[in-house]
Design an enzyme around this catalytic site. Structure first.
Site, PDB file in Angstrom:
ATOM      1  N   GLU A  41       0.851  -1.190   0.000  1.00 18.79           N
ATOM      2  CA  GLU A  41       0.000   0.000   0.000  1.00 18.79           C
ATOM      3  C   GLU A  41       0.889   1.243   0.000  1.00 18.79           C
ATOM      4  O   GLU A  41       1.943   1.265   0.631  1.00 18.79           O
ATOM      5  CB  GLU A  41      -0.899  -0.019   1.239  1.00 18.79           C
ATOM      6  CG  GLU A  41      -1.891   1.122   1.310  1.00 18.79           C
ATOM      7  CD  GLU A  41      -2.740   1.093   2.571  1.00 18.79           C
ATOM      8  OE1 GLU A  41      -3.855   1.622   2.542  1.00 18.79           O
ATOM      9  OE2 GLU A  41      -2.277   0.533   3.597  1.00 18.79           O
ATOM     10  N   LYS A 114     -10.237   0.238  -2.029  1.00 18.88           N
ATOM     11  CA  LYS A 114     -10.286  -0.191  -0.620  1.00 18.88           C
ATOM     12  C   LYS A 114     -11.660   0.073  -0.016  1.00 18.88           C
ATOM     13  O   LYS A 114     -12.186   1.181  -0.072  1.00 18.88           O
ATOM     14  CB  LYS A 114      -9.201   0.563   0.163  1.00 18.88           C
ATOM     15  CG  LYS A 114      -9.023   0.119   1.603  1.00 18.88           C
ATOM     16  CD  LYS A 114      -7.868   0.906   2.233  1.00 18.88           C
ATOM     17  CE  LYS A 114      -7.602   0.487   3.658  1.00 18.88           C
ATOM     18  NZ  LYS A 114      -6.491   1.292   4.256  1.00 18.88           N
ATOM     19  N   CYS A 155      -4.781  -3.636   3.313  1.00 19.98           N
ATOM     20  CA  CYS A 155      -4.475  -3.234   4.682  1.00 19.98           C
ATOM     21  C   CYS A 155      -5.615  -3.475   5.700  1.00 19.98           C
ATOM     22  O   CYS A 155      -5.827  -4.590   6.131  1.00 19.98           O
ATOM     23  CB  CYS A 155      -4.031  -1.771   4.702  1.00 19.98           C
ATOM     24  SG  CYS A 155      -3.069  -1.321   6.170  1.00 19.98           S
TER      25      CYS A 155
END
Length: 278
Positions: A41, A114, A155
């Site tokens: 990321e 995301k 993440c």
């Protein structure tokens, strides 16, 4: 058997410097026989402040970071998974945190925005509000690649098991989670979460990460790793720039799922799983 690499970086606010350093690592990955490489990321930009992120956001399909991904994937002949790229959204003060997949021919074949945003209060001195400057995604993505069917995430998504169960329900065999995990939470949770997600989904987990201190303030955990479908950490890089790599064996994955067929024992009548949006 297809070799996959996970790259670890300490990215800064200097995009060109970040990409230049990663180019050297990609050459090492290619020499190691890797077919697919996953970047962490924020690999291209770990911004100093929110406005730099907004100003650096790219239109989908063109921009410094995307052009580099296209060029490097084509030049190296490897598939590249760009852990996240800031892309412009319909909201002028928020970007999308977008994972982009490039083929070995240099074309973008998949995008994942995301879904779960890092809005947390870890202590009186450490808090994050990703939703203040990021627009959440709403579509899951599974993409066919040389290692197999690959499920995409980023993440903080790692904390939501329902996401990975939905990805596996739709064919994912290898799960990807590029990250810039906070040092404080990484110390306690990074390894247990990765092993748990791999075990409960009997899937490979590839987790490239950021490490160290960025721009003099933010600190990330590092510990890039690859976990096998039995939950064994087969490769780990604790600290420093570099990469780890392993050969993905779908035969091994099938053998584990046959020995421990928990995915076959799901009760979709009680716990329905919605398919990802196309």
């Amino acid at each position: 058997m297809v070799r996959i690499a996970a790259v670890q970086t300490n990215s800064s606010a200097d995009i060109k410097d970040n990409l230049g350093r990663i180019t050297t690592i990609l050459e090492q990955c290619r020499d190691d026989g890797c077919v697919t490489v996953v970047l962490p990321e924020c690999f291209g930009l770990m911004q100093k402040h929110r406005q730099q992120l907004i100003d650096s956001a790219e239109d989908f399909g063109a921009g410094l970071i995307q052009d580099w991904l296209a060029s490097e994937s084509s030049r190296s002949g490897m598939y590249l998974i760009g852990g996240s790229v800031p892309l412009k959204s319909d909201d002028p003060v928020r970007v999308t945190n977008s994972l982009l997949v490039y083929s070995d021919q240099g074309s973008c074949i998949a995008r994942y925005d995301k879904i779960f945003l890092f809005d947390v209060l870890l202590s009186k001195d450490e808090s994050y509000a990703e939703s203040d400057y990021t627009l959440a995604g709403n579509r899951l993505r599974v993409v066919d690649m040389p290692p197999g069917r690959v499920g995409l995430s980023i993440c903080y998504d790692l904390r939501f098991p329902e996401l990975y169960r939905a990805l596996v329900h739709n064919g994912a065999e290898v799960l990807i989670v590029p990250s810039a995990f906070a040092y404080s939470t990484g110390f306690a949770h990074w390894t247990p979460l990765l092993k748990a997600r791999a075990i409960e989904n009997t899937s490979y987990f590839v987790a490239p990460a950021q490490f160290g201190t960025h721009n003099g303030n933010r600190r990330t955990w590092g510990n890039t790793m690859i976990v096998d479908p039995w939950g064994k950490v087969i490769e780990r890089l604790d600290d420093g720039w570099g990469f780890v790599a392993t050969d993905i064996s779908l035969e091994k994955l099938k053998a584990v799922r046959k020995r421990l067929p928990s995915l076959m024992h799901q009760r979709h009548d009680l716990f329905p799983i919605k398919p990802p949006n196309s």
